[in-house]
Design a protein around this motif. Sequence first.
Motif, PDB file in Angstrom:
ATOM      1  N   LYS A 110       0.867  -1.168   0.000  1.00  0.00           N
ATOM      2  CA  LYS A 110       0.000   0.000   0.000  1.00  0.00           C
ATOM      3  C   LYS A 110       0.911   1.227   0.000  1.00  0.00           C
ATOM      4  N   PHE A 111       0.641   2.162  -0.884  1.00  0.00           N
ATOM      5  CA  PHE A 111       1.462   3.356  -1.018  1.00  0.00           C
ATOM      6  C   PHE A 111       0.587   4.598  -0.924  1.00  0.00           C
ATOM      7  N   ARG A 112       1.232   5.736  -0.646  1.00  0.00           N
ATOM      8  CA  ARG A 112       0.563   7.023  -0.728  1.00  0.00           C
ATOM      9  C   ARG A 112       1.514   7.999  -1.403  1.00  0.00           C
ATOM     10  N   ALA A 113       0.949   9.043  -1.974  1.00  0.00           N
ATOM     11  CA  ALA A 113       1.734  10.110  -2.595  1.00  0.00           C
ATOM     12  C   ALA A 113       0.846  11.332  -2.722  1.00  0.00           C
ATOM     13  N   LEU A 114       1.477  12.489  -2.893  1.00  0.00           N
ATOM     14  CA  LEU A 114       0.710  13.718  -3.084  1.00  0.00           C
ATOM     15  C   LEU A 114       0.325  13.866  -4.554  1.00  0.00           C
ATOM     16  N   ASN A 115      -0.967  14.099  -4.773  1.00  0.00           N
ATOM     17  CA  ASN A 115      -1.500  14.349  -6.107  1.00  0.00           C
ATOM     18  C   ASN A 115      -0.855  15.626  -6.644  1.00  0.00           C
TER      19      ASN A 115
ATOM     20  N   ASP B 249      -8.947   5.747 -15.896  1.00  0.00           N
ATOM     21  CA  ASP B 249      -9.864   6.527 -15.059  1.00  0.00           C
ATOM     22  C   ASP B 249      -9.400   6.572 -13.601  1.00  0.00           C
ATOM     23  N   PHE B 250      -8.574   5.622 -13.209  1.00  0.00           N
ATOM     24  CA  PHE B 250      -8.114   5.530 -11.828  1.00  0.00           C
ATOM     25  C   PHE B 250      -6.687   6.027 -11.643  1.00  0.00           C
ATOM     26  N   CYS B 251      -6.047   6.515 -12.712  1.00  0.00           N
ATOM     27  CA  CYS B 251      -4.664   6.993 -12.644  1.00  0.00           C
ATOM     28  C   CYS B 251      -4.612   8.468 -12.295  1.00  0.00           C
ATOM     29  N   VAL B 252      -3.712   8.799 -11.382  1.00  0.00           N
ATOM     30  CA  VAL B 252      -3.510  10.178 -10.951  1.00  0.00           C
ATOM     31  C   VAL B 252      -2.016  10.445 -11.002  1.00  0.00           C
ATOM     32  N   GLU B 253      -1.612  11.584 -11.579  1.00  0.00           N
ATOM     33  CA  GLU B 253      -0.190  11.929 -11.566  1.00  0.00           C
ATOM     34  C   GLU B 253       0.181  12.406 -10.169  1.00  0.00           C
ATOM     35  N   VAL B 254       1.297  11.888  -9.670  1.00  0.00           N
ATOM     36  CA  VAL B 254       1.731  12.214  -8.309  1.00  0.00           C
ATOM     37  C   VAL B 254       3.125  12.839  -8.328  1.00  0.00           C
ATOM     38  N   ILE B 255       3.482  13.451  -7.215  1.00  0.00           N
ATOM     39  CA  ILE B 255       4.816  14.014  -7.047  1.00  0.00           C
ATOM     40  C   ILE B 255       5.730  12.861  -6.622  1.00  0.00           C
ATOM     41  N   PRO B 256       6.684  12.460  -7.481  1.00  0.00           N
ATOM     42  CA  PRO B 256       7.480  11.250  -7.224  1.00  0.00           C
ATOM     43  C   PRO B 256       8.192  11.232  -5.860  1.00  0.00           C
ATOM     44  N   GLU B 257       8.689  12.372  -5.412  1.00  0.00           N
ATOM     45  CA  GLU B 257       9.439  12.425  -4.149  1.00  0.00           C
ATOM     46  C   GLU B 257       8.565  12.137  -2.932  1.00  0.00           C
ATOM     47  N   THR B 258       7.236  12.188  -3.101  1.00  0.00           N
ATOM     48  CA  THR B 258       6.340  12.003  -1.954  1.00  0.00           C
ATOM     49  C   THR B 258       5.831  10.577  -1.816  1.00  0.00           C
ATOM     50  N   ILE B 259       6.207   9.693  -2.721  1.00  0.00           N
ATOM     51  CA  ILE B 259       5.736   8.307  -2.647  1.00  0.00           C
ATOM     52  C   ILE B 259       6.319   7.631  -1.414  1.00  0.00           C
ATOM     53  N   GLY B 260       5.447   7.033  -0.615  1.00  0.00           N
ATOM     54  CA  GLY B 260       5.878   6.310   0.581  1.00  0.00           C
ATOM     55  C   GLY B 260       5.062   5.054   0.766  1.00  0.00           C
ATOM     56  N   GLN B 261       5.724   3.995   1.193  1.00  0.00           N
ATOM     57  CA  GLN B 261       5.041   2.716   1.399  1.00  0.00           C
ATOM     58  C   GLN B 261       4.567   2.597   2.842  1.00  0.00           C
ATOM     59  N   TYR B 262       3.431   1.947   3.020  1.00  0.00           N
ATOM     60  CA  TYR B 262       2.879   1.664   4.344  1.00  0.00           C
ATOM     61  C   TYR B 262       3.764   0.631   5.027  1.00  0.00           C
ATOM     62  N   THR B 263       4.096   0.857   6.289  1.00  0.00           N
ATOM     63  CA  THR B 263       4.972  -0.048   7.028  1.00  0.00           C
ATOM     64  C   THR B 263       4.258  -1.284   7.551  1.00  0.00           C
ATOM     65  N   GLY B 264       2.939  -1.243   7.581  1.00  0.00           N
ATOM     66  CA  GLY B 264       2.183  -2.332   8.201  1.00  0.00           C
ATOM     67  C   GLY B 264       1.943  -2.086   9.676  1.00  0.00           C
ATOM     68  N   LEU B 265       2.419  -0.948  10.179  1.00  0.00           N
ATOM     69  CA  LEU B 265       2.276  -0.602  11.598  1.00  0.00           C
ATOM     70  C   LEU B 265       1.369   0.606  11.765  1.00  0.00           C
ATOM     71  N   LYS B 266       0.832   0.755  12.972  1.00  0.00           N
ATOM     72  CA  LYS B 266      -0.003   1.907  13.327  1.00  0.00           C
ATOM     73  C   LYS B 266       0.579   2.556  14.576  1.00  0.00           C
ATOM     74  N   ASP B 267       0.322   3.857  14.730  1.00  0.00           N
ATOM     75  CA  ASP B 267       0.796   4.527  15.939  1.00  0.00           C
ATOM     76  C   ASP B 267      -0.159   4.228  17.088  1.00  0.00           C
ATOM     77  N   LYS B 268       0.075   4.852  18.233  1.00  0.00           N
ATOM     78  CA  LYS B 268      -0.731   4.506  19.415  1.00  0.00           C
ATOM     79  C   LYS B 268      -2.191   4.918  19.277  1.00  0.00           C
ATOM     80  N   ASN B 269      -2.499   5.786  18.301  1.00  0.00           N
ATOM     81  CA  ASN B 269      -3.885   6.185  18.050  1.00  0.00           C
ATOM     82  C   ASN B 269      -4.505   5.450  16.866  1.00  0.00           C
TER      83      ASN B 269
ATOM     84  N   ASP C 161      -2.118   4.841  10.443  1.00  0.00           N
ATOM     85  CA  ASP C 161      -1.151   4.098   9.637  1.00  0.00           C
ATOM     86  C   ASP C 161       0.174   4.849   9.579  1.00  0.00           C
ATOM     87  N   ILE C 162       1.288   4.110   9.647  1.00  0.00           N
ATOM     88  CA  ILE C 162       2.624   4.695   9.583  1.00  0.00           C
ATOM     89  C   ILE C 162       3.212   4.401   8.209  1.00  0.00           C
ATOM     90  N   TYR C 163       3.582   5.469   7.487  1.00  0.00           N
ATOM     91  CA  TYR C 163       4.153   5.373   6.142  1.00  0.00           C
ATOM     92  C   TYR C 163       5.601   5.846   6.142  1.00  0.00           C
TER      93      TYR C 163
END
Length: 141
Positions: A5-10, A50-70, A73-75
Amino acid sequence: MNKPKFRALNKKSNEWVYGVPIPNGLSKRVFMICLTLDVEIAYPLEQLHDFCVEVIPETIGQYTGLKDKNGVDIYEGDVLVYDAPKKYAHRRSMHEIAYADGRFFWKFLDLIFCQSNILYRDGYLVIGNIHENPELLSGVE
């Protein structure tokens, strides 16, 4: 099996999008397919654009599989602080989450890698990320 699972800024809206990045070897443009990929759901190939969005490459981060105390999700690229009880306030520390050699690491804000993998510990809070909160890299809260 956990799916990556990844996230990035549109690039247009500067908002976080989630999905799978698709690098383009012919240019520096990177797109994210913003889909939930499940075995029960099939998306027609002719509709994938229809589901593709251009993102800022430097902002791509993968989900670690961990969550913080609240339960957040931690990326990769997140900045965490150890929210120590008052009697341990001297142990309060901030760390950036980084990825290297196939593992996620704590990265101290002086940019030196910690020598161990991330181990889940109660008390860590996501307080921002290096893309939206660059001031955290200097230790300013």
